[in-house]
Design a protein around this motif. Structure first.
Motif, PDB file in Angstrom:
ATOM      1  N   VAL A   1      -6.604  -5.671   8.807  1.00 33.69           N
ATOM      2  CA  VAL A   1      -5.694  -4.650   8.310  1.00 33.69           C
ATOM      3  C   VAL A   1      -6.523  -3.644   7.534  1.00 33.69           C
TER       4      VAL A   1
ATOM      5  N   HIS B   1       0.861  -1.194   0.000  1.00 35.18           N
ATOM      6  CA  HIS B   1       0.000   0.000   0.000  1.00 35.18           C
ATOM      7  C   HIS B   1       0.892   1.236   0.000  1.00 35.18           C
TER       8      HIS B   1
ATOM      9  N   ARG C   1      -1.536   2.408   6.945  1.00 34.24           N
ATOM     10  CA  ARG C   1      -2.031   1.046   7.177  1.00 34.24           C
ATOM     11  C   ARG C   1      -2.086   0.787   8.681  1.00 34.24           C
TER      12      ARG C   1
ATOM     13  N   ASP D   1      -6.398  -0.112   5.269  1.00 38.10           N
ATOM     14  CA  ASP D   1      -5.652   0.897   4.527  1.00 38.10           C
ATOM     15  C   ASP D   1      -6.530   2.123   4.334  1.00 38.10           C
TER      16      ASP D   1
END
Length: 415
Positions: free
Chosen positions: A381, A335, A340, A383
């Motif tokens: 996770v 990313h 993140r 982003d």
């Protein structure tokens, strides 16, 4: 490039038991310079002191990361087992603390397979006894009890990475290969599967074990299973020591039911080179005993160093948990140009909605979200677009969510 919530030069890595130099080189090439290495394993008290402020720990088979030891390492975020087995680690406790554990299940397969095949050939030729005789000054050139392996049947119990590698090289020598696995596996070459363990034991001249240490496999080979084997056949165990009832094996060797055996693993193994190795198999001239060296080759250790170090770096740099043995596996894309967040929590209802609420109230646009759970924990996770400004308190609020175990974040800048 990624900026971790903790700069790389502040991340302390402790490596024990002569982890291969490849691991150190790989870690340093990715910016991790704060590395402390120990040549051997440490006792519990010294180990606690060594890892008290460590963020990453790398071990091999002798270091015991018990619940008590893990409790002393409050900063620990990831463990690397530079070997195949992870029995020396309290995996449940590590999971409950949000610490993924990575191992190297593939890097030493060739080394183990070669050792097993070498032992099969040595047993077929009666080398253990003949070697003993020569050392005692004797000279037995008789062909009695000495055979080629070509045309003989090798039975492989557990047709995984090592079992399949052994299958291929054994067949190249002209052996017939049969295998048994609790999971349906595609046969390689001309190998043929057996419908049951008993069928495999009954048809094989050599039986080689390649299963993990689980509640199902412990004491898997007892007097009953050994009794199924052909009279005059051989047993090889380079898997895990608790799979075989050693007393039953010793009795089968004394009675002559089995012609020989080779073992690289044992139910109880010395903790150090100073300790005495005890086994009822000691002194038997038709038995090969090796000190758990199946994966102990320069090539295997070099490969393991690279494999585990790469997994540690990917988790630290990117949050990827692919290959973790005690954690939900999340494969993550790189990313760039954003932030993140990684959140580890108990697997209870409502956590994800509260996580999303933290970002929504700040007007942060979520561009990717990756969630995996198991029975105990969840790993998500997230982003988001843009850099997180100091003072926004995102991580602090994420950590305040009920059920949170730990969280991390990365600022992912454009290269």
């Amino acid at each position: 490039m990624s900026k971790l919530s903790l700069p790389k030069d502040k991340i302390k890595i402790v490596l024990l038991e002569n982890v291969h130099d490849n691991a150190v080189a790989y870690l340093r090439s990715h910016g991790y310079e704060n590395i402390e290495s120990h040549k051997g394993a440490l006792d519990a008290d010294d180990l606690k002191a060594a890892i008290a402020d460590a963020h990453m720990v790398g071990i091999r088979s002798r270091t015991k990361l018990s619940k008590d030891v893990l409790a002393s390492a409050e900063k620990l975020m990831v463990i690397g087992a530079f070997c195949i087995g992870t029995n020396q680690i309290d995996l449940h406790e590590a999971q409950c603390r949000g610490i993924p554990v990575f191992n190297a299940p593939y890097s030493n397969t060739r080394s183990v397979a070669e050792l097993v095949l070498g032992q099969v050939i040595m047993l077929a030729r009666g080398i253990p006894r003949r070697n003993w005789i020569c050392h005692e000054g004797g000279w037995d050139k008789s062909a009695a009890g000495s055979t080629e392996v070509r045309g003989k049947t090798l039975g492989i119990v557990g047709y995984g990475h090592i079992g399949t590698q052994l299958s291929v090289i054994a067949e190249a020598l002209g052996m017939k290969v049969r295998f048994y696995d609790i999971v349906d596996k595609l046969a390689l070459g001309n190998a043929q599967s057996c419908a049951s363990l008993r069928e495999l034991m009954e048809v094989s001249d050599f039986v080689s074990l390649h299963v993990p240490d689980t509640t199902q496999t412990r004491n898997m080979i007892t007097a009953t299973e050994i009794g199924w084997m052909k009279p005059g056949s051989f047993l090889v165990n380079a898997a895990r020591g608790k799979i075989v009832d050693i007393d039953a094996l010793a009795e089968a060797l004394r009675s002559g039911h089995l012609a020989g055996a080779a073992l690289d693993v044992f139910p109880v193994e010395p903790a150090s080179v100073e300790d005495v190795f005890e086994s009822p198999l000691r002194g038997m001239k038709n038995v090969i005993l090796t000190p758990h060296i199946g994966g102990s080759t320069q090539e295997a250790q070099a490969n393991i160093g690279n494999e585990v170090a790469e997994k540690l770096v990917k988790y630290s740099d990117n949050g990827s948990t692919v290959g973790a043995v005690n954690f939900p596996e999340v494969m993550l894309p790189v990313h760039k140009g954003g932030s993140r967040f990684m959140h580890i929590h108990r697997n209870v209802p409502g956590v994800i909605s509260r996580i999303n609420d933290v970002f929504g109230r700040r007007g942060l646009n979520i561009v990717g979200q990756y969630l995996r759970t198991d029975e105990k924990v969840g790993y998500v996770v997230v982003d988001v677009d843009g850099m997180i400004e100091p003072g926004m308190g995102v991580r602090r609020e994420l950590e305040e969510i009920e059920g949170t175990i730990r969280s991390r974040f990365l600022q992912c800048e454009e290269p």
